[in-house]
Design a protein around this motif. Sequence first.
Motif, PDB file in Angstrom:
ATOM      1  N   GLY A   2     -25.192   1.494   3.031  1.00 38.13           N
ATOM      2  CA  GLY A   2     -24.008   1.096   3.807  1.00 38.13           C
ATOM      3  C   GLY A   2     -23.588  -0.333   3.525  1.00 38.13           C
ATOM      4  O   GLY A   2     -23.333  -1.101   4.442  1.00 38.13           O
ATOM      5  N   ASP A  31     -13.646  -2.605  -3.456  1.00 32.54           N
ATOM      6  CA  ASP A  31     -14.080  -1.643  -4.468  1.00 32.54           C
ATOM      7  C   ASP A  31     -13.393  -1.863  -5.823  1.00 32.54           C
ATOM      8  O   ASP A  31     -13.890  -1.379  -6.843  1.00 32.54           O
ATOM      9  N   ARG A  73     -14.913   8.509   7.620  1.00 37.06           N
ATOM     10  CA  ARG A  73     -16.146   7.729   7.559  1.00 37.06           C
ATOM     11  C   ARG A  73     -16.283   6.801   8.762  1.00 37.06           C
ATOM     12  O   ARG A  73     -15.308   6.420   9.395  1.00 37.06           O
ATOM     13  N   ALA A 111     -21.267   0.986   8.822  1.00 38.10           N
ATOM     14  CA  ALA A 111     -22.225   0.068   9.428  1.00 38.10           C
ATOM     15  C   ALA A 111     -21.770  -1.326   9.011  1.00 38.10           C
ATOM     16  O   ALA A 111     -21.811  -1.677   7.843  1.00 38.10           O
ATOM     17  N   ASP A 132       0.854  -1.202   0.000  1.00 39.40           N
ATOM     18  CA  ASP A 132       0.000   0.000   0.000  1.00 39.40           C
ATOM     19  C   ASP A 132       0.886   1.247   0.000  1.00 39.40           C
ATOM     20  O   ASP A 132       1.906   1.277   0.693  1.00 39.40           O
ATOM     21  N   PRO A 133       0.489   2.271  -0.746  1.00 38.16           N
ATOM     22  CA  PRO A 133       1.275   3.517  -0.727  1.00 38.16           C
ATOM     23  C   PRO A 133       1.165   4.268   0.596  1.00 38.16           C
ATOM     24  O   PRO A 133       1.972   5.151   0.870  1.00 38.16           O
ATOM     25  N   LEU A 193     -18.537  -1.762   1.894  1.00 39.37           N
ATOM     26  CA  LEU A 193     -17.481  -2.447   2.623  1.00 39.37           C
ATOM     27  C   LEU A 193     -17.934  -3.858   3.007  1.00 39.37           C
ATOM     28  O   LEU A 193     -17.145  -4.806   2.969  1.00 39.37           O
ATOM     29  N   ASN A 194     -19.215  -3.992   3.358  1.00 35.07           N
ATOM     30  CA  ASN A 194     -19.726  -5.327   3.713  1.00 35.07           C
ATOM     31  C   ASN A 194     -19.587  -6.300   2.550  1.00 35.07           C
ATOM     32  O   ASN A 194     -19.256  -7.463   2.742  1.00 35.07           O
ATOM     33  N   VAL A 236       1.878  -0.435  -6.400  1.00 38.57           N
ATOM     34  CA  VAL A 236       1.954  -1.341  -7.557  1.00 38.57           C
ATOM     35  C   VAL A 236       1.929  -0.495  -8.829  1.00 38.57           C
ATOM     36  O   VAL A 236       1.060   0.359  -9.002  1.00 38.57           O
TER      37      VAL A 236
HETATM   38  C1  LIG Z   1     -19.496   8.344   2.305  1.00 37.98           C
HETATM   39  C2  LIG Z   1     -19.329   6.851   2.321  1.00 37.98           C
HETATM   40  C3  LIG Z   1     -19.880   6.094   3.355  1.00 37.98           C
HETATM   41  C4  LIG Z   1     -19.762   4.702   3.366  1.00 37.98           C
HETATM   42  N1  LIG Z   1     -20.358   3.989   4.370  1.00 37.98           N
HETATM   43  C5  LIG Z   1     -20.296   2.626   4.341  1.00 37.98           C
HETATM   44  C6  LIG Z   1     -20.953   1.847   5.355  1.00 37.98           C
HETATM   45  O1  LIG Z   1     -21.592   2.357   6.288  1.00 37.98           O
HETATM   46  N2  LIG Z   1     -20.865   0.479   5.276  1.00 37.98           N
HETATM   47  C7  LIG Z   1     -20.207  -0.130   4.257  1.00 37.98           C
HETATM   48  O2  LIG Z   1     -20.198  -1.383   4.208  1.00 37.98           O
HETATM   49  N3  LIG Z   1     -19.568   0.576   3.291  1.00 37.98           N
HETATM   50  C8  LIG Z   1     -19.597   1.941   3.301  1.00 37.98           C
HETATM   51  N4  LIG Z   1     -18.952   2.667   2.326  1.00 37.98           N
HETATM   52  C9  LIG Z   1     -18.160   1.960   1.304  1.00 37.98           C
HETATM   53  C10 LIG Z   1     -16.752   1.634   1.787  1.00 37.98           C
HETATM   54  O3  LIG Z   1     -16.161   2.758   2.380  1.00 37.98           O
HETATM   55  C11 LIG Z   1     -15.877   1.108   0.646  1.00 37.98           C
HETATM   56  O4  LIG Z   1     -16.562   0.064   0.006  1.00 37.98           O
HETATM   57  C12 LIG Z   1     -14.530   0.584   1.167  1.00 37.98           C
HETATM   58  O5  LIG Z   1     -13.782   1.623   1.751  1.00 37.98           O
HETATM   59  C13 LIG Z   1     -13.709  -0.049   0.044  1.00 37.98           C
HETATM   60  O6  LIG Z   1     -12.475  -0.492   0.546  1.00 37.98           O
HETATM   61  P1  LIG Z   1     -11.321  -0.952  -0.455  1.00 37.98           P
HETATM   62  O7  LIG Z   1     -10.137  -1.261   0.429  1.00 37.98           O
HETATM   63  O8  LIG Z   1     -11.809  -1.990  -1.392  1.00 37.98           O
HETATM   64  O9  LIG Z   1     -10.988   0.318  -1.348  1.00 37.98           O
HETATM   65  P2  LIG Z   1     -10.307   1.672  -0.895  1.00 37.98           P
HETATM   66  O10 LIG Z   1     -10.894   2.143   0.376  1.00 37.98           O
HETATM   67  O11 LIG Z   1     -10.344   2.551  -2.091  1.00 37.98           O
HETATM   68  O12 LIG Z   1      -8.798   1.265  -0.550  1.00 37.98           O
HETATM   69  C14 LIG Z   1      -7.877   0.894  -1.525  1.00 37.98           C
HETATM   70  C15 LIG Z   1      -6.501   0.740  -0.892  1.00 37.98           C
HETATM   71  O13 LIG Z   1      -5.566   0.458  -1.945  1.00 37.98           O
HETATM   72  C16 LIG Z   1      -4.463   1.344  -1.858  1.00 37.98           C
HETATM   73  N5  LIG Z   1      -3.927   1.557  -3.204  1.00 37.98           N
HETATM   74  C17 LIG Z   1      -4.364   2.409  -4.163  1.00 37.98           C
HETATM   75  N6  LIG Z   1      -3.588   2.316  -5.276  1.00 37.98           N
HETATM   76  C18 LIG Z   1      -2.665   1.361  -5.018  1.00 37.98           C
HETATM   77  C19 LIG Z   1      -1.599   0.792  -5.782  1.00 37.98           C
HETATM   78  N7  LIG Z   1      -1.319   1.192  -7.024  1.00 37.98           N
HETATM   79  N8  LIG Z   1      -0.823  -0.164  -5.195  1.00 37.98           N
HETATM   80  C20 LIG Z   1      -1.098  -0.606  -3.948  1.00 37.98           C
HETATM   81  N9  LIG Z   1      -2.105  -0.100  -3.188  1.00 37.98           N
HETATM   82  C21 LIG Z   1      -2.867   0.861  -3.711  1.00 37.98           C
HETATM   83  C22 LIG Z   1      -5.022   2.607  -1.207  1.00 37.98           C
HETATM   84  O14 LIG Z   1      -4.004   3.360  -0.566  1.00 37.98           O
HETATM   85  C23 LIG Z   1      -6.024   2.027  -0.214  1.00 37.98           C
HETATM   86  O15 LIG Z   1      -5.441   1.699   1.025  1.00 37.98           O
HETATM   87  C24 LIG Z   1     -19.055   4.056   2.310  1.00 37.98           C
HETATM   88  C25 LIG Z   1     -18.477   4.799   1.281  1.00 37.98           C
HETATM   89  C26 LIG Z   1     -18.617   6.186   1.273  1.00 37.98           C
HETATM   90  C27 LIG Z   1     -17.999   6.984   0.146  1.00 37.98           C
END
Ligand SMILES: Cc1cc2nc3c(=O)[nH]c(=O)nc-3n(C[C@H](O)[C@H](O)[C@H](O)COP(=O)(O)OP(=O)(O)OC[C@H]3O[C@@H](n4cnc5c(N)ncnc54)[C@H](O)[C@@H]3O)c2cc1C
Length: 415
Positions: A309, A299, A49, A52, A34-35, A312-313, A146
């Motif tokens: 919400g 994501d 954030r 839930a 991770d960066p 993340l789930n 990456v």
């Molecule tokens: C306002 C808001 C409220 C939310 N509330 C909820 C909720 O109540 N419940 C729920 O279930 N979900 C909620 N979500 C959704 C949830 O926040 C996301 O689905 C979740 O954060 C996704 O996590 P992720 O690690 O897949 O992606 P990200 O959070 O985008 O993390 C990606 C990671 O990869 C790293 N990265 C990026 N590029 C590179 C690279 N080239 N090489 C290596 N690493 C890299 C980043 O630094 C980061 O750490 C909400 C979203 C929003 C916008």
Amino acid sequence: MADDIDVIIAGAGIPGVTLALALAQAGLKPVLIDPVVFSAQTAPTFDGRASAIAYAAFRQWRALGAAPALEPHVQRIEQILVTDGHTPGAAAGAPTPFYLRFDAEEIADRSDGEPLGYMLENRHIRAGLAQAVQAAGIEVLAPARVARAEFGAREATVTLEDGRALRAPLAVGAEGRGSVIRKAAGIGAVGWDYRQTGVVATVKLARPHGGVAHEFFLPGGPFAILPLTEDRASLVWTESARRGAALKGARPEVFHAHLQRRFGDFLGEATVEGPVFIYPLSLQLAERLVAPRVALLGDAAHGVHPIAGQGLNLGLKGAAALAQTIVEAGRLGEDFGSEAVLERYAAWRRFDTATLSAGMDAFVRLFSNDNPLLRLARGVGMAAVNHIGPARRFFMQEAGGAVGDLPKLLRGEAL
Ligand SMILES: Cc1cc2nc3c(=O)[nH]c(=O)nc-3n(C[C@H](O)[C@H](O)[C@H](O)COP(=O)(O)OP(=O)(O)OC[C@H]3O[C@@H](n4cnc5c(N)ncnc54)[C@H](O)[C@@H]3O)c2cc1C
């Protein structure tokens, strides 16, 4: 650098770290990249954030030994009240008959007394999981990014921006919507921008919230008041991108005045704590979840609107299913990076991911709207669900992530 890596995980966000913990607990060797270093991810200014967390997803952290660090920060959601078309403010007018009420007590027999969900601030989740990663001795390359990846017949090669190269039978793209791994594997993505911004702020309430979460569907988009510990709440509301940016840049007293106009005297005086955050809202779905030597998670696989919400789930359910697929295949002596094995993960998650993403999208369109016919239709729908006990209980269990063919970790069992 070690060359006996089993799984390279690009992205140490919450789903990526959860997967690493599950693999390490089962005796495999994951590496996280991770960066952003963990200490920066847990700073109050990094991620404002709160999430839930469905009760089944929380069980996974219990099974992985991460729960003790999280429990002091958990707020149980005992009740969810969904109201259509009316602001919670003093100027809201007469209460609408169209509302939905979900109560944890109603499904207590099926959920072992667990609440409808657990509210947790993301920075506390990140800190608790980082602690567990350290305790498990998982290798974390951070700050490191990456830059590209190649996929051969027997292994994936992931090259970092600083030129270091890692090889393993499987690379997982968990680096969010801009996933480099997804693009390098030639997996396309579909989606659209909602032209909405999620404005997020934490407030201290003058009155106890009683573990009740409120969701108001307003013409401009949903407005949620989500309970946190110490009678605080996380506010998430949708605004146009222009208004969102103006709110983020507003002086504290201007922001507070706007908030009071929205809130009215609904929960008493609310004092903003910490910075205001804005997140652009869009839908992005990868066309496939896997390819030879590649799996997508979180994501990177499915970015959905936060209306219910569930984003993340979905990622946490994916982590449980992917970990089980890899571990069980490894124990049978199968090549867990092969497409045949990874397809089991894709098949397991495809239906839930597609239906939930489509459902959330339809929800956003149906509810971010002031068309009188649509208003009537959704009002009647909500009133009907509210009067039919089994329908209400179905929605509660669905939101709890406890329906369908659950991976072991979501049942609270170790792999
Ligand atoms: C306002 C808001 C409220 C939310 N509330 C909820 C909720 O109540 N419940 C729920 O279930 N979900 C909620 N979500 C959704 C949830 O926040 C996301 O689905 C979740 O954060 C996704 O996590 P992720 O690690 O897949 O992606 P990200 O959070 O985008 O993390 C990606 C990671 O990869 C790293 N990265 C990026 N590029 C590179 C690279 N080239 N090489 C290596 N690493 C890299 C980043 O630094 C980061 O750490 C909400 C979203 C929003 C916008």
